[in-house]
Design a protein around this motif. Structure first.
Motif, PDB file in Angstrom:
ATOM      1  N   CYS A  95      32.996  38.543  36.351  1.00 54.63           N
ATOM      2  CA  CYS A  95      33.564  37.951  37.570  1.00 54.63           C
ATOM      3  C   CYS A  95      35.066  37.738  37.462  1.00 54.63           C
ATOM      4  O   CYS A  95      35.773  37.666  38.480  1.00 54.63           O
ATOM      5  CB  CYS A  95      32.880  36.622  37.884  1.00 54.63           C
ATOM      6  SG  CYS A  95      31.143  36.763  38.358  1.00 54.63           S
ATOM      7  N   LEU A  96      35.579  37.635  36.249  1.00 55.66           N
ATOM      8  CA  LEU A  96      36.989  37.309  36.054  1.00 55.66           C
ATOM      9  C   LEU A  96      37.915  38.421  36.520  1.00 55.66           C
ATOM     10  O   LEU A  96      39.093  38.172  36.800  1.00 55.66           O
ATOM     11  CB  LEU A  96      37.253  36.989  34.580  1.00 55.66           C
ATOM     12  CG  LEU A  96      36.505  35.778  34.015  1.00 55.66           C
ATOM     13  CD1 LEU A  96      36.806  35.623  32.533  1.00 55.66           C
ATOM     14  CD2 LEU A  96      36.867  34.506  34.765  1.00 55.66           C
ATOM     15  N   THR A  97      37.418  39.642  36.579  1.00 53.94           N
ATOM     16  CA  THR A  97      38.263  40.751  37.034  1.00 53.94           C
ATOM     17  C   THR A  97      38.089  41.020  38.527  1.00 53.94           C
ATOM     18  O   THR A  97      38.632  41.990  39.049  1.00 53.94           O
ATOM     19  CB  THR A  97      37.929  42.045  36.257  1.00 53.94           C
ATOM     20  OG1 THR A  97      36.538  42.361  36.419  1.00 53.94           O
ATOM     21  CG2 THR A  97      38.239  41.873  34.783  1.00 53.94           C
ATOM     22  N   GLY A  98      37.354  40.157  39.213  1.00 48.13           N
ATOM     23  CA  GLY A  98      37.082  40.371  40.629  1.00 48.13           C
ATOM     24  C   GLY A  98      38.023  39.649  41.567  1.00 48.13           C
ATOM     25  O   GLY A  98      38.007  39.903  42.780  1.00 48.13           O
ATOM     26  N   LYS A  99      38.837  38.730  41.055  1.00 50.63           N
ATOM     27  CA  LYS A  99      39.758  37.968  41.894  1.00 50.63           C
ATOM     28  C   LYS A  99      41.164  38.061  41.315  1.00 50.63           C
ATOM     29  O   LYS A  99      41.367  37.959  40.104  1.00 50.63           O
ATOM     30  CB  LYS A  99      39.338  36.495  41.967  1.00 50.63           C
ATOM     31  CG  LYS A  99      37.936  36.259  42.520  1.00 50.63           C
ATOM     32  CD  LYS A  99      37.836  36.625  43.989  1.00 50.63           C
ATOM     33  CE  LYS A  99      36.434  36.325  44.528  1.00 50.63           C
ATOM     34  NZ  LYS A  99      36.300  36.722  45.947  1.00 50.63           N
ATOM     35  N   MET A 100      42.153  38.215  42.196  1.00 51.35           N
ATOM     36  CA  MET A 100      43.527  38.368  41.730  1.00 51.35           C
ATOM     37  C   MET A 100      44.011  37.137  40.984  1.00 51.35           C
ATOM     38  O   MET A 100      44.766  37.236  40.003  1.00 51.35           O
ATOM     39  CB  MET A 100      44.448  38.656  42.921  1.00 51.35           C
ATOM     40  CG  MET A 100      45.885  38.951  42.521  1.00 51.35           C
ATOM     41  SD  MET A 100      46.014  40.274  41.270  1.00 51.35           S
ATOM     42  CE  MET A 100      45.364  41.670  42.214  1.00 51.35           C
ATOM     43  N   GLU A 101      43.563  35.936  41.418  1.00 52.25           N
ATOM     44  CA  GLU A 101      44.016  34.718  40.762  1.00 52.25           C
ATOM     45  C   GLU A 101      43.567  34.657  39.304  1.00 52.25           C
ATOM     46  O   GLU A 101      44.350  34.281  38.417  1.00 52.25           O
ATOM     47  CB  GLU A 101      43.496  33.484  41.515  1.00 52.25           C
ATOM     48  CG  GLU A 101      44.086  33.281  42.898  1.00 52.25           C
ATOM     49  CD  GLU A 101      43.359  34.079  43.970  1.00 52.25           C
ATOM     50  OE1 GLU A 101      43.678  33.879  45.152  1.00 52.25           O
ATOM     51  OE2 GLU A 101      42.475  34.891  43.616  1.00 52.25           O
ATOM     52  N   SER A 102      42.326  35.035  39.034  1.00 50.03           N
ATOM     53  CA  SER A 102      41.844  35.004  37.649  1.00 50.03           C
ATOM     54  C   SER A 102      42.486  36.119  36.818  1.00 50.03           C
ATOM     55  O   SER A 102      42.788  35.919  35.639  1.00 50.03           O
ATOM     56  CB  SER A 102      40.317  35.106  37.600  1.00 50.03           C
ATOM     57  OG  SER A 102      39.851  36.240  38.296  1.00 50.03           O
ATOM     58  N   ILE A 103      42.714  37.270  37.435  1.00 45.62           N
ATOM     59  CA  ILE A 103      43.401  38.356  36.727  1.00 45.62           C
ATOM     60  C   ILE A 103      44.809  37.909  36.333  1.00 45.62           C
ATOM     61  O   ILE A 103      45.264  38.126  35.202  1.00 45.62           O
ATOM     62  CB  ILE A 103      43.461  39.625  37.598  1.00 45.62           C
ATOM     63  CG1 ILE A 103      42.064  40.208  37.793  1.00 45.62           C
ATOM     64  CG2 ILE A 103      44.388  40.669  36.967  1.00 45.62           C
ATOM     65  CD1 ILE A 103      42.010  41.365  38.777  1.00 45.62           C
TER      66      ILE A 103
END
Length: 315
Positions: free
Chosen positions: A210-218
């Motif tokens: 899931c961490l690579t699915g949102k720009m904020e977490s990336i």
């Protein structure tokens, strides 16, 4: 080969099951009486990923004990405990370590080797880490996660007969293993990458993918990578891998459905290895004068999670 595994968590059970199935003489040492009792009764219970049927568990017999003094000899000791238990774990098997029985540290953290050196001679210590993953379940069960390579090596970079012999035993047992000369640099790479994955997955309570699915977490993970790399460069660490971003995304994709070990610890009200990962990067940063505000924030947030649970009135 006579092999002692110190630590009955997910990785200890994974390695124990592979090595025991290949007819090695495996003794698993752990301080948890319930885990040891379950292994004594039924062995290690292995479930492949996505299998929930209890009838699909494969039992792998091992010897399991809580007192290392009961072991008189071994050909190899694998240290697979959480970093905060490294010293006590090393002391429990120090009488076994010598020219004919090296101590192989298989941990994801910085500073463990230095702790082990305070107990046993440095030339009897080997370093390693693995990209295999699993989840410790009730009793002595373990759910296999993703396949991954295990890296081992001498601290001085030599490719020796003893480390090659261990690799051959691992390979014959189904553990994909590579002997490398720059094991410390590779370990730093893994610590930097998983110092981006582990705390963030724990705070958000999501699987790694899931961490690579949102720009904020990336963006957050990239910031943690950049800070970690700056610390490594300032301390003269040869990081081996040219592109840590690629390593990060590959690690998230390969373990997309897995809960990180740190998140598993948080969910089970256990201490995490934040001090040996982001905390260690902060300590090296302080020595070299490199600012690491994102890592420091992660340390503080995870320590709050360790101390506080919803419904608690005070810390």
């Amino acid at each position: 080969m006579k092999i002692v595994i110190v630590g009955g968590g997910a990785i200890g059970r994974l390695f124990g099951s592979y090595l025991a199935k290949s007819k090695n003489e495996v003794t698993l040492l752990d301080i948890d009486n319930d885990v040891v009792g379950a292994m004594q009764d039924d062995g290690i219970g292995v479930l492949v990923n996505d299998m929930d049927d209890p009838d699909m568990v494969t039992q792998v017999a091992v010897t399991a004990i809580t007192d290392g003094k009961l072991i008189s000899e071994s050909d190899l000791v694998l240290l697979m405990v959480k970093s905060f238990s490294t010293r006590k774990a090393t002391e429990s098997v120090a009488h076994l370590i010598g020219p004919n029985c090296p101590l192989l540290c298989v941990q994801t953290g910085l500073g463990n080797i230095e702790v082990m050196e305070q107990v046993v001679p440095r030339d009897h210590i080997l370093a390693g880490f693995t990209f295999m993953s699993g989840t410790a379940l009730g009793g002595a069960k373990v759910r296999y996660g993703r396949e991954g390579k295990t890296y081992i090596g001498e601290l001085n970079g030599d490719i020796t007969d003893r480390v090659q012999k261990i690799a051959n035993v691992f390979e014959a047992s189904g553990i994909t293993t590579q002997v490398v000369s720059r094991i410390i640099g590779r370990l730093w790479c893994k610590v930097i990458v998983f110092s981006a994955i582990n705390p963030l997955s724990s705070l958000l309570k999501v699987p790694n993918g899931c961490l690579t699915g949102k720009m904020e977490s990336i963006t957050l993970m990239k910031r943690l990578l950049d800070e970690g790399k700056a610390v490594a460069d300032a301390n003269g660490i040869d990081l081996v891998y040219g592109d840590l971003y690629e390593l990060l995304f590959d690690a998230c994709q390969r373990s997309s459905n897995n809960l990180s070990s740190m998140l598993q610890d948080i969910l089970n009200d256990r201490l995490t290895e934040i001090d040996a990962q982001n905390g260690a990067i902060c300590r090296f940063a302080a020595l070299s004068g490199v600012p690491v505000p994102t890592h420091q924030t992660m340390v503080e947030l995870i320590k709050l999670l360790e101390k506080w649970r919803p419904g608690m009135e005070q810390f």
